[in-house]
Design a protein around this motif. Structure first.
Motif, PDB file in Angstrom:
ATOM      1  N   HIS A 241       0.621  -1.187  -0.040  1.00 39.46           N
ATOM      2  CA  HIS A 241      -0.024  -0.074   0.156  1.00 39.46           C
ATOM      3  C   HIS A 241       0.771   1.248   0.268  1.00 39.46           C
ATOM      4  CE1 HIS A 241      -3.908  -1.855   0.524  1.00 39.46           C
ATOM      5  NE2 HIS A 241      -3.385  -2.739   1.426  1.00 39.46           N
ATOM      6  N   SER A 242       0.469   2.222  -0.671  1.00 42.01           N
ATOM      7  CA  SER A 242       1.175   3.489  -0.690  1.00 42.01           C
ATOM      8  C   SER A 242       0.919   4.379   0.389  1.00 42.01           C
ATOM      9  CB  SER A 242       0.581   4.388  -2.141  1.00 42.01           C
ATOM     10  OG  SER A 242      -0.879   4.671  -1.562  1.00 42.01           O
TER      11      SER A 242
ATOM     12  N   THR B 241       3.813   4.815   4.238  1.00 36.90           N
ATOM     13  CA  THR B 241       4.581   5.527   3.388  1.00 36.90           C
ATOM     14  C   THR B 241       6.022   5.025   3.124  1.00 36.90           C
ATOM     15  OG1 THR B 241       4.823   7.233   4.472  1.00 36.90           O
ATOM     16  CG2 THR B 241       3.023   7.404   2.991  1.00 36.90           C
TER      17      THR B 241
ATOM     18  N   ALA C 230       6.467   1.077   2.468  1.00 38.39           N
ATOM     19  CA  ALA C 230       6.181   0.943   1.097  1.00 38.39           C
ATOM     20  C   ALA C 230       7.509   0.553   0.487  1.00 38.39           C
ATOM     21  CB  ALA C 230       5.229   1.476   0.162  1.00 38.39           C
ATOM     22  N   THR C 231       8.321   1.918   0.485  1.00 35.63           N
ATOM     23  CA  THR C 231       9.670   2.158  -0.028  1.00 35.63           C
ATOM     24  C   THR C 231      10.654   0.935   0.365  1.00 35.63           C
ATOM     25  OG1 THR C 231       9.298   4.446  -0.346  1.00 35.63           O
ATOM     26  CG2 THR C 231      11.691   3.608  -0.552  1.00 35.63           C
TER      27      THR C 231
ATOM     28  N   VAL D 109       6.093  -3.119  -8.656  1.00 35.88           N
ATOM     29  CA  VAL D 109       5.610  -1.650  -8.316  1.00 35.88           C
ATOM     30  C   VAL D 109       4.530  -1.242  -9.512  1.00 35.88           C
ATOM     31  CG1 VAL D 109       5.697   0.689  -7.953  1.00 35.88           C
ATOM     32  CG2 VAL D 109       7.569  -0.872  -7.087  1.00 35.88           C
TER      33      VAL D 109
ATOM     34  N   ILE E  59       2.525  11.647  -1.217  1.00 40.09           N
ATOM     35  CA  ILE E  59       2.323  10.465  -2.159  1.00 40.09           C
ATOM     36  C   ILE E  59       1.807  11.387  -3.495  1.00 40.09           C
ATOM     37  CG2 ILE E  59       0.908   8.370  -2.729  1.00 40.09           C
ATOM     38  CD1 ILE E  59       0.812   8.102   0.348  1.00 40.09           C
TER      39      ILE E  59
ATOM     40  N   VAL F 198      -2.538   5.919  -8.218  1.00 43.87           N
ATOM     41  CA  VAL F 198      -1.432   6.155  -7.313  1.00 43.87           C
ATOM     42  C   VAL F 198      -0.346   5.257  -7.804  1.00 43.87           C
ATOM     43  CG1 VAL F 198      -0.924   5.866  -4.733  1.00 43.87           C
ATOM     44  CG2 VAL F 198      -3.130   6.300  -5.538  1.00 43.87           C
TER      45      VAL F 198
ATOM     46  N   THR G  64       2.724   4.472  -6.724  1.00 41.37           N
ATOM     47  CA  THR G  64       3.692   3.876  -5.514  1.00 41.37           C
ATOM     48  C   THR G  64       3.103   2.682  -5.030  1.00 41.37           C
ATOM     49  OG1 THR G  64       2.960   5.428  -3.867  1.00 41.37           O
ATOM     50  CG2 THR G  64       4.919   6.074  -4.999  1.00 41.37           C
ATOM     51  N   THR G  65       2.018   2.373  -5.550  1.00 35.87           N
ATOM     52  CA  THR G  65       1.371   0.889  -4.835  1.00 35.87           C
ATOM     53  C   THR G  65       1.959  -0.159  -5.771  1.00 35.87           C
ATOM     54  OG1 THR G  65      -0.734   2.021  -4.564  1.00 35.87           O
ATOM     55  CG2 THR G  65      -0.709  -0.231  -4.607  1.00 35.87           C
TER      56      THR G  65
END
Length: 401
Positions: A56-57, A72, A75-76, A91, A119, A144, A146-147
């Protein structure tokens, strides 16, 4: 005195949060002896291994909350962890789609929330939605980027291996003798006693019961909600990840479409009360656990406040046709024949006495003890930062002994 203990830190629970905690402890304080007790015969058998596999972003969560911060950041970190250890991941980005006019203000609010959480989001009209997902229909959407998706069970296994902790499977905890001046002695179902200077409770669906065994009042009760999934028989209908606009009154994200790391498409989950903490089917009923839920005042207050929402979820649980109707809001081409039943999951949702659904991660401390009392989705995504925070508290308790 060190030799009188079997370990320095004892972690109860071999899901992704418990294993991330063990990993974080040994990284932060090499030489610390960590033991993990897991009642199943392998890791990640419950919430970790029975979710959508989505990284999840953090776009949904209240700015400043632990969920927003840890999702946040997590996720990274999860993408980097998977890349480092060769764990399957991607990704992909996702769409959050409004299908009715009343949802548009909530969709715009998510745009603002995403920006507050740092985000990047892109607003889309109907034509742009079709560019991403030709079979999906909506009035508007946000993308979105970055998910992602990954294999969280593989992540849990890697955390267990890389932690260097002693992992004991098939070790169900029955009793805990916690003494503030000494530590904790834990007895498992096979009669083994494990003595530790500090205890960490990451027991997920049973975390409130473990807290009470230590003598601490968790101030909440786990109320289990089952999420039922289907597999899409025509996976070519969906390219990636598609979500509805969530209702902010509930911690659930609604029935969504997820192309997993294996290429299959999962549809779900709904959210219905489970009749046992590990009640993955209506046939699984455990009277003691059901009695625990029904005796908690918060359960009845939830029912009174949200009975209409609950009735709709129950109808979709009992009727594939009703579930299909809900999916058609996003994916009009789907038919009941396209939905193949898949394994369900159970969400360990903390509920306060007044009926409040705890909407953030909840970590509490007692003498020589750290309790993780609410860690449902996005805890898998956020597991690395959560593990570091729990480890920080456990090591502080250890330093004070």
């Amino acid at each position: 005195m060190r030799s009188t203990y079997d370990c320095d830190v004892l972690v109860i629970g071999g899901g992704i949060v418990g294993l991330s905690t063990a990993y974080a402890i040994t990284r932060a304080a090499p030489g610390t002896r960590v033991t993990v007790l897991e009642k199943e015969q392998g890791p990640a058998r419950h919430q970790t291994g029975r979710n959508s596999g989505v990284i999840h972003s953090g776009v949904y969560y209240r700015p400043g909350s632990l969920k927003a911060q840890y999702a946040t950041r997590g996720a990274t970190e999860m993408v980097k962890f998977c890349a480092e250890y060769g764990i399957a991941h991607a990704v992909t980005g996702k769409l959050i789609v409004a299908t009715e006019k009343p949802e548009l203000p909530r969709l715009h609010a998510l745009v603002q929330r995403g920006r507050e959480n740092g985000i990047p989001v892109r607003e889309l009209g109907p034509t742009q939605i079709e560019e991403y997902e030709p079979e999906v229909r909506g009035l508007a959407a946000i993308h979105v980027g970055t998910t992602g998706i990954c294999d969280f069970v593989a992540v849990a296994r890697q955390l267990a291996e890389a932690s260097g902790a002693e992992i004991r499977y098939g070790a169900e905890v029955l009793r805990i003798d916690r003494r503030p001046a000494l530590g904790a002695a834990v007895r498992t179902a096979d009669g083994t006693i494990v003595r530790a200077r500090v205890l960490v409770n990451c027991a997920g669906l049973h975390c409130d019961e473990i807290a009470r065994l230590t003598g601490d009042d968790p101030g909440m009760r786990i109320v289990p909600f089952r999420g039922e999934y289907y597999t899409l028989a025509r996976p070519e209908l969906v390219r990636g990840l598609v979500y509805p606009v969530p209702d902010p009154a509930f911690p659930f994200l609604g029935v969504h479409l997820t192309r997993g790391i294996d290429g299959g498409v999962h549809i779900g989950p709904n959210a219905v009360p489970a009749l046992a903490r590990e009640g993955y089917d209506w046939s699984v009923v455990r009277p003691r656990e059901l009695g625990s839920t029904l005796s908690w005042p918060g359960s009845w207050r939830i029912a009174r406040r949200h009975w209409r929402y609950g009735a709709g979820e129950l109808r979709r649980s009992l009727s594939t046709a009703a579930f299909t109707t809900a999916v058609r809001r996003l994916l009009p081409a789907v038919t009941p024949e396209d939905l193949v039943p898949a394994a369900a999951g159970v969400r360990a949702q903390a509920v306060l006495r007044d009926g409040t659904l705890v909407d953030d991660f909840l970590i509490k401390e007692g003498p020589r003890t750290v309790h993780v009392l609410n860690a449902p989705s996005p805890a898998a995504t956020a597991s690395l930062p959560i593990g570091r925070e729990v480890a920080r508290r456990a090591l502080a308790a250890l330093a004070g002994t």
